[in-house]
Design an enzyme around this catalytic site. Structure first.
Site, PDB file in Angstrom:
ATOM      1  N   ASP A 295      -5.725  -8.035  -6.785  1.00  0.00           N
ATOM      2  CA  ASP A 295      -4.284  -7.920  -6.466  1.00  0.00           C
ATOM      3  C   ASP A 295      -3.795  -6.597  -5.360  1.00  0.00           C
ATOM      4  OD1 ASP A 295      -1.515  -8.841  -6.405  1.00  0.00           O
ATOM      5  OD2 ASP A 295      -1.125  -7.569  -8.102  1.00  0.00           O
TER       6      ASP A 295
ATOM      7  N   ASN B 209      -3.212  -7.216  -1.900  1.00  0.00           N
ATOM      8  CA  ASN B 209      -3.519  -7.735  -0.260  1.00  0.00           C
ATOM      9  C   ASN B 209      -2.206  -7.175   0.332  1.00  0.00           C
ATOM     10  OD1 ASN B 209      -5.852  -7.928  -1.212  1.00  0.00           O
ATOM     11  ND2 ASN B 209      -5.892 -10.147  -0.987  1.00  0.00           N
ATOM     12  N   GLY B 210      -1.266  -7.965  -0.044  1.00  0.00           N
ATOM     13  CA  GLY B 210       0.187  -8.014   0.608  1.00  0.00           C
ATOM     14  C   GLY B 210       0.645  -6.575   0.908  1.00  0.00           C
ATOM     15  N   ARG B 211       0.518  -5.876  -0.079  1.00  0.00           N
ATOM     16  CA  ARG B 211       1.031  -4.382   0.202  1.00  0.00           C
ATOM     17  C   ARG B 211       0.134  -3.594   1.122  1.00  0.00           C
ATOM     18  NH1 ARG B 211       1.541  -3.650  -6.142  1.00  0.00           N
ATOM     19  NH2 ARG B 211       0.539  -5.598  -6.140  1.00  0.00           N
ATOM     20  N   TRP B 212      -0.957  -3.885   1.019  1.00  0.00           N
ATOM     21  CA  TRP B 212      -1.973  -2.957   1.680  1.00  0.00           C
ATOM     22  C   TRP B 212      -1.716  -3.384   3.288  1.00  0.00           C
ATOM     23  CZ3 TRP B 212      -5.734  -4.420   5.282  1.00  0.00           C
ATOM     24  CH2 TRP B 212      -6.795  -3.475   5.541  1.00  0.00           C
TER      25      TRP B 212
ATOM     26  N   HIS C 158      -5.002 -10.450   3.360  1.00  0.00           N
ATOM     27  CA  HIS C 158      -5.889 -11.246   2.564  1.00  0.00           C
ATOM     28  C   HIS C 158      -7.282 -11.185   3.211  1.00  0.00           C
ATOM     29  CE1 HIS C 158      -2.767 -12.408  -0.069  1.00  0.00           C
ATOM     30  NE2 HIS C 158      -1.989 -13.423   0.887  1.00  0.00           N
TER      31      HIS C 158
ATOM     32  N   GLU D 298       0.658 -20.314  -9.930  1.00  0.00           N
ATOM     33  CA  GLU D 298       2.179 -19.773  -9.439  1.00  0.00           C
ATOM     34  C   GLU D 298       2.174 -19.355  -7.818  1.00  0.00           C
ATOM     35  OE1 GLU D 298       0.566 -18.809 -12.634  1.00  0.00           O
ATOM     36  OE2 GLU D 298       1.827 -20.278 -13.323  1.00  0.00           O
ATOM     37  N   ASN D 299       0.992 -19.424  -7.354  1.00  0.00           N
ATOM     38  CA  ASN D 299       1.104 -18.743  -5.836  1.00  0.00           C
ATOM     39  C   ASN D 299       1.694 -19.669  -4.833  1.00  0.00           C
ATOM     40  OD1 ASN D 299      -2.029 -16.528  -6.551  1.00  0.00           O
ATOM     41  ND2 ASN D 299       0.206 -15.983  -6.353  1.00  0.00           N
TER      42      ASN D 299
ATOM     43  N   ARG E 116      -0.300  -6.285 -15.914  1.00  0.00           N
ATOM     44  CA  ARG E 116      -0.301  -7.501 -16.417  1.00  0.00           C
ATOM     45  C   ARG E 116      -1.368  -8.473 -15.978  1.00  0.00           C
ATOM     46  NH1 ARG E 116       4.405  -6.906 -12.777  1.00  0.00           N
ATOM     47  NH2 ARG E 116       3.856  -8.009 -10.587  1.00  0.00           N
TER      48      ARG E 116
END
Ligand code: IPE
Ligand code: IPE
Ligand code: MG
Length: 247
Positions: free
Chosen positions: A25, A27-30, A42, A72-73, A199
């Site tokens: 988890d 990748n987006g924030r990075w 990604h 859920e993605n 989580r």
């Protein structure tokens, strides 16, 4: 346990985990912290996978299971979802030879029905060409959700009961385990989640009943073999009791 000196990837850690599951988890924030689109993260994340797979044998890790895309993605934008799907296709095409050569056996878990035919064909190919490999067992979860997996398993089990092939009186934990996507894998010993979220987001719900967890702040594209080795080394210092008492 945290005062243990950090291990380097080239030392086998005694009492280390056989099966590590990884929630990759952040990748987006990075990417966003660099002013780049999420897909840039990604791509950077996908590049990390090779280094972690290569570190496994020296750390004594025989099974590595990675969460690439959850059930859920699909809620994400069309751009991100299709970008991820084409990243998976390209990843398989580019890495196939190397994975065969390095002795990695690849398997996929998750529901394939929503995936495009080209991707499914590549997944089948990669599973087939690596099926004789035994050095590391890499399992990639695509369109995977723990609840979805258990629901599909129960449906298949119910069908076998309806056909008269399974006696419902004999159903127990091991029966259900045989219907899961992970039926040939041992349960994970250690589940690592990067990016600071504490989580599990529907990952390996049934299988992780007694797993140890590591929630670390590092974002997935920054997760190195060294950080991996530190997680494995902390695991070795833990006391797993499985509901019993310490001997
Ligand atoms: C994990 O990174 C990869 C996938 C879920 C496909 P994210 O895309 O969730 O990155 P963050 O959590 O938004 O930073
Ligand atoms: C979990 O990450 C799924 C993968 C790493 C593939 P998410 O980013 O989708 O999880 P949430 O939304 O933060 O729970
Ligand atoms: Mg995320």
């Amino acid at each position: 346990m945290s005062d243990m000196s950090p291990a380097t990837p080239d030392e086998v850690i005694s009492g280390g985990p056989t099966h590590v599951a990884m929630i990759m988890d952040g990748n987006g924030r990075w990417a966003q912290s660099r002013g780049k689109p999420r897909l840039f993260g990604h791509h950077a994340g996908a590049k990390r996978v090779k280094e972690i797979v290569r570190a496994c044998p020296d750390l004594g890790v025989k099974y590595l299971t990675i969460f690439a895309f959850s059930t859920e993605n699909w809620k994400r934008t069309q751009t991100e979802v299709s970008g991820l799907m084409s990243l998976f296709r390209r990843y398989i095409q580019n890495e196939m030879k190397g994975l065969v050569a390095e002795g990695v056996r690849v398997r996929f878990i998750g529901d394939r029905v929503r995936l495009d035919k080209k991707l499914i064909a590549l997944m089948d190919d990669l599973e087939e060409v690596t099926q004789e490999n035994t050095k590391v067992h890499l399992t990639i979860a695509i369109n995977y959700g723990g609840r979805d997996e258990v629901s599909r398993a129960v449906k298949d089990l119910a069908c076998d009961v309806a056909r008269g092939e399974l006696d419902p009186e004999t159903v127990d934990e091991t029966t259900l385990t045989r219907y899961l996507d992970t039926k040939v894998l041992p349960d994970p010993d250690l589940v690592i989640r990067t990016s600071g979220e504490a989580r599990i987001s529907n990952f390996l719900l049934w299988q992780s009943a007694y797993a140890e967890y590591e929630f670390i702040d590092t974002l997935w594209p920054d997760f190195t073999a060294e950080v991996f080795a530190q997680c494995v080394s902390r695991y070795a210092g833990r006391d797993r009791r499985f509901g019993g008492v310490k001997k």
